[in-house]
Design an enzyme around this catalytic site. Structure first.
Site, PDB file in Angstrom:
ATOM      1  N   GLY A  79       0.765  -1.245   0.000  1.00 12.60           N
ATOM      2  CA  GLY A  79       0.000   0.000   0.000  1.00 12.60           C
ATOM      3  C   GLY A  79       0.793   1.290   0.000  1.00 12.60           C
ATOM      4  N   PHE A 118     -13.687   2.655   5.210  1.00 13.13           N
ATOM      5  CA  PHE A 118     -12.732   2.077   4.266  1.00 13.13           C
ATOM      6  C   PHE A 118     -12.410   3.063   3.148  1.00 13.13           C
ATOM      7  CE2 PHE A 118     -11.240  -0.764   0.913  1.00 13.13           C
ATOM      8  CZ  PHE A 118     -10.325  -1.522   1.620  1.00 13.13           C
ATOM      9  N   ASP A 120      -4.526   1.507  10.838  1.00 12.20           N
ATOM     10  CA  ASP A 120      -5.938   1.219  11.106  1.00 12.20           C
ATOM     11  C   ASP A 120      -6.043   0.686  12.541  1.00 12.20           C
ATOM     12  OD1 ASP A 120      -8.671   0.684  10.417  1.00 12.20           O
ATOM     13  OD2 ASP A 120      -8.161  -1.345   9.824  1.00 12.20           O
TER      14      ASP A 120
HETATM   15  P1  IMP Z   1      -3.585  -2.310  10.725  1.00 11.11           P
HETATM   16  O1  IMP Z   1      -2.580  -3.416  10.912  1.00 11.11           O
HETATM   17  O2  IMP Z   1      -4.957  -2.717  11.162  1.00 11.11           O
HETATM   18  O3  IMP Z   1      -3.159  -0.978  11.303  1.00 11.11           O
HETATM   19  O4  IMP Z   1      -3.776  -2.113   9.167  1.00 11.11           O
HETATM   20  C1  IMP Z   1      -2.761  -1.702   8.381  1.00 11.11           C
HETATM   21  C2  IMP Z   1      -2.942  -2.168   6.945  1.00 11.11           C
HETATM   22  O5  IMP Z   1      -4.285  -2.546   6.624  1.00 11.11           O
HETATM   23  C3  IMP Z   1      -2.628  -1.007   6.045  1.00 11.11           C
HETATM   24  O6  IMP Z   1      -1.255  -0.940   5.756  1.00 11.11           O
HETATM   25  C4  IMP Z   1      -3.477  -1.299   4.819  1.00 11.11           C
HETATM   26  O7  IMP Z   1      -2.775  -2.145   3.938  1.00 11.11           O
HETATM   27  C5  IMP Z   1      -4.673  -2.034   5.353  1.00 11.11           C
HETATM   28  N1  IMP Z   1      -5.843  -1.116   5.516  1.00 11.11           N
HETATM   29  C6  IMP Z   1      -6.337  -0.617   6.661  1.00 11.11           C
HETATM   30  N2  IMP Z   1      -7.387   0.191   6.439  1.00 11.11           N
HETATM   31  C7  IMP Z   1      -7.544   0.237   5.105  1.00 11.11           C
HETATM   32  C8  IMP Z   1      -8.467   0.949   4.242  1.00 11.11           C
HETATM   33  O8  IMP Z   1      -9.352   1.715   4.664  1.00 11.11           O
HETATM   34  N3  IMP Z   1      -8.304   0.737   2.909  1.00 11.11           N
HETATM   35  C9  IMP Z   1      -7.354  -0.086   2.384  1.00 11.11           C
HETATM   36  N4  IMP Z   1      -6.477  -0.752   3.146  1.00 11.11           N
HETATM   37  C10 IMP Z   1      -6.572  -0.605   4.498  1.00 11.11           C
HETATM   38 MG    MG Z   2      -0.474  -1.694   3.938  1.00  9.27          MG
END
Ligand code: IMP
Ligand code: MG
Length: 179
Positions: free
Chosen positions: A48, A155, A106
């Protein structure tokens, strides 16, 4: 900016290209000032963050390195709750000033899981820079040092962020339309 559709979902315009680029340049300038003479090593988390990393790195004018690592915790629009590391870290981070680059923080799970691996290697300093942050989604609290945009817990897609692999290739960022 118009609505876009990826698979079964519709996304509405959320952050436009000019707004995104202005914030990224501002962040690069801050890093240029704070890291002058330090030769930081940027660690961009794939997939991403590739567009954010490119946008930022083009505007970093001090001596710096960048390296890409692949971590993943998402399937569709929901966090799977576990993190898979599929490309290891090949650079030596010991005694380096590390700046992690994320597309979005996130739940915080990805970095919460990954940070101890880095801390073990004793970097000189460790900071987190993220393009987007969803504070309301926090499950694993983290100190985020640099954040371009704090956003609601919905999202989002585009500028590197995907929905099941698609939708990364836009200059703007979109938000899931709830009807
Ligand atoms: P975390 O580990 O829950 O903090 O999520 C991190 C990863 O989840 C990010 O690097 C993204 O790849 C993916 N992610 C989290 N939220 C979104 C979103 O709203 N859209 C797309 N990818 C997301
Ligand atoms: Mg990511």
């Amino acid at each position: 900016m118009n609505e876009i559709t990826v698979f079964d979902k519709t996304f509405i315009p959320f952050l436009d290209e000019a707004t995104i680029q202005a914030k990224i340049k501002e962040l690069a300038q801050q890093i240029n000032n704070e890291y002058e003479g330090k030769k930081p090593l940027f660690l961009a988390i794939l997939n991403g963050s590739f567009m954010f990393a490119a946008g930022l790195f083009k505007n970093v004018f001090i001596e710096a390195e960048i390296c890409f690592i692949k971590l993943a915790s998402y399937k569709g629009t929901q966090s799977t709750g576990h993190v898979i590391t599929s490309i290891g870290l090949d650079s030596n981070v010991t005694n380096r000033d590390i700046i992690i680059l994320e597309d979005i923080v996130d739940t915080g799970k990805t970095l919460h899981t990954f940070l101890p691996q880095l801390v073990n290697q004793q970097p000189a300093s460790l900071k987190i820079a993220t393009l987007l942050h969803k504070p309301e989604a926090t499950v694993y609290p983290l100190t985020i040092d640099y954040c371009c945009f704090s956003i609601p817990n919905k999202f989002v897609l585009g500028y590197g962020l995907d929905y099941d692999g698609f939708g990364r290739n836009t200059k703007d960022i979109y938000q899931l339309k709830i009807d």
